[in-house]
Design a protein around this motif. Structure first.
Motif, mmCIF file in Angstrom:
data_model
loop_
_atom_site.group_PDB
_atom_site.id
_atom_site.type_symbol
_atom_site.label_atom_id
_atom_site.label_comp_id
_atom_site.label_asym_id
_atom_site.label_seq_id
_atom_site.Cartn_x
_atom_site.Cartn_y
_atom_site.Cartn_z
ATOM 1 N N TRP A 94 0.829 -1.211 0.000
ATOM 2 C CA TRP A 94 0.000 0.000 0.000
ATOM 3 C C TRP A 94 0.860 1.257 0.000
ATOM 4 O O TRP A 94 0.505 2.256 -0.630
ATOM 5 N N SER A 95 1.997 1.215 0.667
ATOM 6 C CA SER A 95 2.909 2.355 0.645
ATOM 7 C C SER A 95 3.410 2.597 -0.775
ATOM 8 O O SER A 95 3.533 3.743 -1.220
ATOM 9 N N PHE A 96 3.694 1.515 -1.495
ATOM 10 C CA PHE A 96 4.132 1.624 -2.886
ATOM 11 C C PHE A 96 3.109 2.404 -3.709
ATOM 12 O O PHE A 96 3.440 3.346 -4.422
ATOM 13 N N TRP A 97 1.833 2.033 -3.577
ATOM 14 C CA TRP A 97 0.786 2.678 -4.359
ATOM 15 C C TRP A 97 0.437 4.076 -3.851
ATOM 16 O O TRP A 97 0.242 4.998 -4.634
ATOM 17 N N CYS A 98 0.358 4.239 -2.540
ATOM 18 C CA CYS A 98 -0.096 5.519 -1.971
ATOM 19 C C CYS A 98 1.013 6.553 -1.865
ATOM 20 O O CYS A 98 0.755 7.755 -2.025
ATOM 21 N N ASP A 99 2.238 6.109 -1.575
ATOM 22 C CA ASP A 99 3.326 7.060 -1.348
ATOM 23 C C ASP A 99 4.221 7.279 -2.570
ATOM 24 O O ASP A 99 4.909 8.294 -2.648
ATOM 25 N N LYS A 100 4.209 6.335 -3.515
ATOM 26 C CA LYS A 100 5.057 6.481 -4.704
ATOM 27 C C LYS A 100 4.235 6.713 -5.975
ATOM 28 O O LYS A 100 4.434 7.674 -6.679
ATOM 29 N N VAL A 101 3.334 5.773 -6.239
ATOM 30 C CA VAL A 101 2.580 5.833 -7.490
ATOM 31 C C VAL A 101 1.609 7.007 -7.513
ATOM 32 O O VAL A 101 1.577 7.781 -8.478
ATOM 33 N N GLN A 102 0.810 7.155 -6.454
ATOM 34 C CA GLN A 102 -0.202 8.215 -6.450
ATOM 35 C C GLN A 102 0.416 9.606 -6.612
ATOM 36 O O GLN A 102 -0.051 10.379 -7.465
ATOM 37 N N PRO A 103 1.467 9.977 -5.863
ATOM 38 C CA PRO A 103 2.065 11.299 -6.089
ATOM 39 C C PRO A 103 2.643 11.460 -7.496
ATOM 40 O O PRO A 103 2.555 12.539 -8.089
ATOM 41 N N ALA A 104 3.194 10.380 -8.035
ATOM 42 C CA ALA A 104 3.755 10.451 -9.394
ATOM 43 C C ALA A 104 2.655 10.686 -10.431
ATOM 44 O O ALA A 104 2.828 11.482 -11.366
#
Length: 159
Positions: A94-104
């Motif tokens: 979830w950190s991958f999706w919420c903290d990396k992907v979503q901001p990108a």
């Protein structure tokens, strides 16, 4: 009641109730001798309590297994995100999706995108299997090994 029935969802929809009511045949004499032929933890899914006999027994013959692939999206998308490897742990996922992907995505598109897609349906096995995936990820146990309901116990989430 049928003599023999097959369903992808009897294990969660009816088998426990029918076993409790004494409506299913005990298959222990068939399954116990061949227990080593099953993958670990497979037969336990059919070990159910019968309130008529006051004991647990095997009340289903496991024919298949399936996995709910909540994390499969990370595998596909990680190839598109400059070769980043998808994480193995749920919190990291979830950190991958919420903290990396979503901001990108927000930076690239200038829009805010929210949502987690989950299947829904009255008779859909995908709906409750997806729910079980989240419960398993956080070690939520709704019923103890003796069959006691734990939903009112705040300790049922052991993560």
């Amino acid at each position: 009641m049928p003599d023999v029935a097959y369903s992808d969802s009897y294990d969660v929809q009816a088998a426990g109730k029918w076993a409790f009511e004494g409506k299913l045949e005990d298959l222990s004499d068939i399954l116990v001798p061949m227990k080593s032929a099953f993958a670990p933890n497979t037969l336990e899914t059919a070990l159910l309590y019968n309130d008529v006999t006051k004991k647990k027994a095997y009340y289903g013959f496991p024919l298949s297994s399936r996995a709910c692939m909540c994390r499969s999206g990370a595998t596909c998308w990680s190839r598109r995100l400059q070769g980043q490897r998808h994480p193995d742990q749920m919190e990291d996922y979830w950190s991958f999706w919420c903290d990396k992907v979503q901001p990108a995505i927000r930076k690239a598109t200038g829009t805010r995108i929210y949502g987690v897609g989950q299947p829904m349906g009255v008779e859909s096995t995908d709906s409750f299997q997806s729910f079980y995936t989240f419960m398993d990820a956080y070690n939520v146990k709704l019923v103890d090994d003796d069959g006691k309901l734990l939903v009112d116990d705040p300790r049922c989430a052991t993560a």
